[in-house]
Design an enzyme around this catalytic site. Sequence first.
Site, PDB file in Angstrom:
ATOM      1  N   HIS B 236      17.021  24.402  -6.035  1.00 59.48           N
ATOM      2  CA  HIS B 236      17.357  24.763  -4.670  1.00 59.48           C
ATOM      3  C   HIS B 236      16.224  24.493  -3.683  1.00 59.48           C
ATOM      4  CE1 HIS B 236      19.974  25.946  -1.588  1.00 59.48           C
ATOM      5  NE2 HIS B 236      18.972  26.611  -1.070  1.00 59.48           N
ATOM      6  N   TYR B 240      15.409  22.245   0.237  1.00 64.06           N
ATOM      7  CA  TYR B 240      14.606  22.617   1.404  1.00 64.06           C
ATOM      8  C   TYR B 240      13.405  21.704   1.568  1.00 64.06           C
ATOM      9  CZ  TYR B 240      17.450  26.539   2.636  1.00 64.06           C
ATOM     10  OH  TYR B 240      18.506  27.301   3.055  1.00 64.06           O
ATOM     11  N   HIS B 387      29.938  18.287   0.304  1.00 62.61           N
ATOM     12  CA  HIS B 387      28.989  19.166   0.984  1.00 62.61           C
ATOM     13  C   HIS B 387      27.616  18.507   1.151  1.00 62.61           C
ATOM     14  CE1 HIS B 387      25.996  22.327   1.462  1.00 62.61           C
ATOM     15  NE2 HIS B 387      25.517  22.025   0.274  1.00 62.61           N
ATOM     16  N   PHE B 388      27.054  17.994   0.040  1.00 60.33           N
ATOM     17  CA  PHE B 388      25.653  17.582   0.198  1.00 60.33           C
ATOM     18  C   PHE B 388      25.490  16.195   0.800  1.00 60.33           C
ATOM     19  CE2 PHE B 388      26.053  16.757  -4.494  1.00 60.33           C
ATOM     20  CZ  PHE B 388      25.850  15.386  -4.467  1.00 60.33           C
ATOM     21  N   HIS B 389      26.575  15.455   0.965  1.00 60.50           N
ATOM     22  CA  HIS B 389      26.407  14.256   1.793  1.00 60.50           C
ATOM     23  C   HIS B 389      26.418  14.609   3.285  1.00 60.50           C
ATOM     24  CE1 HIS B 389      26.992  12.142  -1.983  1.00 60.50           C
ATOM     25  NE2 HIS B 389      26.461  11.090  -1.411  1.00 60.50           N
ATOM     26  N   ARG B 450      33.802  16.228  -9.728  1.00 60.44           N
ATOM     27  CA  ARG B 450      32.711  15.341  -9.337  1.00 60.44           C
ATOM     28  C   ARG B 450      32.191  14.651 -10.589  1.00 60.44           C
ATOM     29  NH1 ARG B 450      27.132  18.807  -8.544  1.00 60.44           N
ATOM     30  NH2 ARG B 450      26.315  16.730  -8.174  1.00 60.44           N
ATOM     31  N   ARG B 451      31.251  13.727 -10.429  1.00 64.69           N
ATOM     32  CA  ARG B 451      30.576  13.062 -11.536  1.00 64.69           C
ATOM     33  C   ARG B 451      31.571  12.541 -12.563  1.00 64.69           C
ATOM     34  NH1 ARG B 451      25.339  16.708 -13.087  1.00 64.69           N
ATOM     35  NH2 ARG B 451      24.031  15.659 -11.583  1.00 64.69           N
TER      36      ARG B 451
HETATM   37  C1  HEM Z   1      26.074   4.713   1.478  1.00 67.26           C
HETATM   38  C2  HEM Z   1      26.611   5.865   1.555  1.00 67.26           C
HETATM   39  C3  HEM Z   1      26.886   6.738   0.376  1.00 67.26           C
HETATM   40  C4  HEM Z   1      28.045   6.836  -0.318  1.00 67.26           C
HETATM   41  C5  HEM Z   1      29.345   6.118  -0.005  1.00 67.26           C
HETATM   42  C6  HEM Z   1      27.829   7.770  -1.382  1.00 67.26           C
HETATM   43  C7  HEM Z   1      28.772   8.128  -2.318  1.00 67.26           C
HETATM   44  C8  HEM Z   1      28.594   9.026  -3.343  1.00 67.26           C
HETATM   45  C9  HEM Z   1      29.606   9.462  -4.267  1.00 67.26           C
HETATM   46  C10 HEM Z   1      31.057   9.004  -4.271  1.00 67.26           C
HETATM   47  C11 HEM Z   1      29.030  10.357  -5.105  1.00 67.26           C
HETATM   48  C12 HEM Z   1      29.696  11.169  -6.193  1.00 67.26           C
HETATM   49  C13 HEM Z   1      30.137  10.420  -7.354  1.00 67.26           C
HETATM   50  C14 HEM Z   1      30.691  11.344  -8.409  1.00 67.26           C
HETATM   51  O1  HEM Z   1      30.477  12.570  -8.351  1.00 67.26           O
HETATM   52  O2  HEM Z   1      31.342  10.845  -9.339  1.00 67.26           O
HETATM   53  C15 HEM Z   1      27.646  10.475  -4.735  1.00 67.26           C
HETATM   54  C16 HEM Z   1      26.738  11.286  -5.363  1.00 67.26           C
HETATM   55  C17 HEM Z   1      25.457  11.537  -4.891  1.00 67.26           C
HETATM   56  N1  HEM Z   1      24.881  11.001  -3.747  1.00 67.26           N
HETATM   57 FE1  HEM Z   1      25.709   9.619  -2.537  1.00 67.26          FE
HETATM   58  N2  HEM Z   1      26.544   8.243  -1.324  1.00 67.26           N
HETATM   59  C18 HEM Z   1      25.928   7.634  -0.258  1.00 67.26           C
HETATM   60  C19 HEM Z   1      24.642   7.847   0.196  1.00 67.26           C
HETATM   61  C20 HEM Z   1      23.795   8.792  -0.319  1.00 67.26           C
HETATM   62  C21 HEM Z   1      22.520   9.123   0.251  1.00 67.26           C
HETATM   63  C22 HEM Z   1      21.897   8.492   1.484  1.00 67.26           C
HETATM   64  C23 HEM Z   1      21.995  10.089  -0.537  1.00 67.26           C
HETATM   65  C24 HEM Z   1      20.688  10.806  -0.429  1.00 67.26           C
HETATM   66  C25 HEM Z   1      19.731  10.524   0.359  1.00 67.26           C
HETATM   67  C26 HEM Z   1      22.935  10.359  -1.595  1.00 67.26           C
HETATM   68  C27 HEM Z   1      22.732  11.270  -2.600  1.00 67.26           C
HETATM   69  C28 HEM Z   1      23.618  11.518  -3.626  1.00 67.26           C
HETATM   70  C29 HEM Z   1      23.353  12.406  -4.718  1.00 67.26           C
HETATM   71  C30 HEM Z   1      22.078  13.214  -4.962  1.00 67.26           C
HETATM   72  C31 HEM Z   1      24.505  12.411  -5.523  1.00 67.26           C
HETATM   73  C32 HEM Z   1      24.730  13.252  -6.776  1.00 67.26           C
HETATM   74  C33 HEM Z   1      24.722  12.440  -7.989  1.00 67.26           C
HETATM   75  C34 HEM Z   1      25.187  13.260  -9.175  1.00 67.26           C
HETATM   76  O3  HEM Z   1      26.140  14.042  -9.061  1.00 67.26           O
HETATM   77  O4  HEM Z   1      24.563  13.126 -10.224  1.00 67.26           O
HETATM   78  N3  HEM Z   1      24.013   9.570  -1.427  1.00 67.26           N
HETATM   79  N4  HEM Z   1      27.403   9.656  -3.657  1.00 67.26           N
HETATM   80 CU   LIG Z   2      21.104  25.374  -3.818  1.00 65.88          CU
END
Ligand code: HEM
Ligand SMILES: [Cu+2]
Lengths: 174, 559
Positions: B236, B240, B387-389, B450-451
């Site tokens: 967490h 921050y 949420h986190f996007h 997710r994932r």
């Molecule tokens: C270009 C735009 C982006 C798109 C379309 C995108 C799309 C996605 C999608 C669809 C997932 C989830 C996939 C799943 O749960 O199966 C994901 C996970 C994630 N994204 Fe993005 N994303 C983008 C940009 C970013 C950016 C800029 C960051 C951080 C600076 C970010 C950080 C993350 C993180 C930390 C996860 C979690 C991965 C996990 O669950 O292990 N994403 N993203």
């Molecule tokens: Cu948290």
Amino acid sequence: MAQQPQPKLEIDKYERTYLILAVAMVGIFFAAILAGAFAFNVRPPDAAEFVNPLTLGQTEFTQLGLFDRGNNNYDLYSIAQMWQFNLGPGVPVEAGHQVLDIPLNARVTFHVASRDVNHGLFVQYHNINLQLVPGHVARQSVIFDRPGTFWVVCHEYCGRGHHNMGFMIRVGNA
Amino acid sequence: MQAVQPSQGKFTIEFPALSAIKPERWLVGIHIILAMIAVVVGGLLGPFQTFRRAPTLTWEIPIFSYYYQALSLHGVLNGLVFTTFFIVGFSYFVTQRSLQRKLASIPLAWVATGMMTVGLLMAGWALLAGEANVLYTFYAPMIAHPLFYLGLTLVVVGSWLAGLNIFLTYIQWKREHVGQAVPLAVYATICNFVMWITCTLGVAVEILFFLLPLSLGWVATTDPQVTRILFWFMGHPLVYFWLIPAYTSWYAMMPKQNGVKIFSDNLGRLAFLMIMLFSIPIGVHHLFADPGVSELAKVMHSLLTFVVAIPSFLTIFNLAATLEQAGKKRGSSGRLGWIAKQQWDNPVMAAQLTGMMIFLVGGITGIMNASFNLNIALHNTSWIPGHFHTTLGGGVFLTYMGILYWLMPILRGRKLFSKEIALAQVYTWFIGIALFGMSMARAGLEGAPRRTDLGAAGVYISPAWGLYLNLAAIGGFILLVSLILLIVNLVGTLWFSKSEPNEPAPIDVAAPSDSLLIFERWGLWLIAIVVLNVVMWGPVLIQGLNFSAGFWSTGFQMR
Ligand code: HEM
Ligand SMILES: [Cu+2]
Ligand SMILES: [Cu+2]
């Protein structure tokens, strides 16, 4: 060197009112959560027992499946493993997925343990969401009070076949 | 409220407003460049994840066709590498400029940079080679190649050295400025690194005593629940750690970019202090569904999570009041006229303003996640990436781009390649993230996990998800366009821009005269941190360790 005289903290009068309202709002939110938990019994799982994932066969997980305890109460014992939920014998498979029939308004207590890596379990549109961490038994009760077919998925990444790990729950033979 | 004239010390340097001096150009520059490479590579995978998950497309991800390898890269590169490198570079810049002196030790800074870069190469190799398909949370008993863990450790230890350097610089400054409050931006930076170094102790223990030995075969078994507890001790505060630099930009730089003062400097300090104190003892809100954590701990961490919402509410007021002043100064009329009078046509400001707007959504959805029973409906569904996007991928990312658009020209000594492209990048990102975030969240409420490689053969897709997963892919496409615009501007500014920079570094070198010194009682705050965490995490950890049970799980290679 001489210390400068300390200034005092001054808070703008609107900001103070705003702060009080913000704190009050957060307080109300939290009260609502507690009410949900303790008046309406929507609660996350409490810590249950440890269980050795390598010897699950010698524990309460010897017999898997849905057990009728009378009065519309049921226990579901299942082992999660790469990449299926073992629901015991006799669960029909339809279109490649196990389908578990549950009577309408049944109160089912899930008892699930993982045999290998982390898995997860939640039932679409129902108040049950469990992380299946190897080494622990996960337990949660849920009432199936709407007829229909609901998807149960493994919600924690568990390897190559993760996306194929799931089953269906059919309530009231809908 | 007037600014104190900072007394001149032996080491005081006057920094030029529109260009960088040597301890900035390369040191800061390398962090920013590596951060941008990470986010471009990691980011480009994102849209293809959405295409894969959309029922009407289900396209394979190019190059990294194995979904979970792509997702591991996306999570690690964006969530861990981009952020850490950007934050370290930005923090160096802010510290040196605000305190008007070089870092306490430039050689130490280079050692840290070297460690972080080598670490990045090690972890990067493992990910590219498919030896670390464990996602950015690397939950035991899944195991990756030892180099993955060693690499991450080096990145973290390098960032500790960066923090240490910043503390030493602050101490030196303090000696020459007895009785003066440190500028707000540096105050925030110190809070950030105190928090970061404390919380990463958890993941350091997790890696060094659990994961690395298991991966090397030195131990045969491990305890997955304990590793999850240690991971979320860091998890967490990690968010921050990402957020504080964005708040720093909003609190300490945006007023200067608007020719006004922050409405309340002291309440800004209070916000950073509260974040430092309360962001660690709340991490169980990521373990609400876990079977090895007591319900009492879950309630208590949920409560404290609500406490740490207070500084964000404070921030809303403080920033809105500051922006209102700025709008009034430009001649706005009526109650809400100040909103129209913001610099919507300046990419540096537009990025921050849209970032704040989208972060508001992130904050509200965050409160929902933290509600320990509402979480039952949300945990590990698509709601969470939705949420986190909006927080990390929206508010934080956009604000970092707002920083990049003035910082990179200063470091490179050339004007931003194209203001128009930058504006288009900001607004497409804003729209794309809003659509993507909303659709992912809604799909999650309908039960989409997710994932999960939802495009794979034989996967069940509930009809209720289809529409939203498709909408998320449209959001993903808009984001892809935005990323390409970003790449054009990066390459353009580095190699094709001709004229001199024109956007000055928005750094204050002194705090207002009414800033309170009590916020800098570090000894007191450290004690508070220790006490809070012993009380909040001690029982959780002891229950998890349970010395008579556990430690049974064998490792699983994830190839
Ligand atoms: C270009 C735009 C982006 C798109 C379309 C995108 C799309 C996605 C999608 C669809 C997932 C989830 C996939 C799943 O749960 O199966 C994901 C996970 C994630 N994204 Fe993005 N994303 C983008 C940009 C970013 C950016 C800029 C960051 C951080 C600076 C970010 C950080 C993350 C993180 C930390 C996860 C979690 C991965 C996990 O669950 O292990 N994403 N993203
Ligand atoms: Cu948290
Ligand atoms: Cu799974």
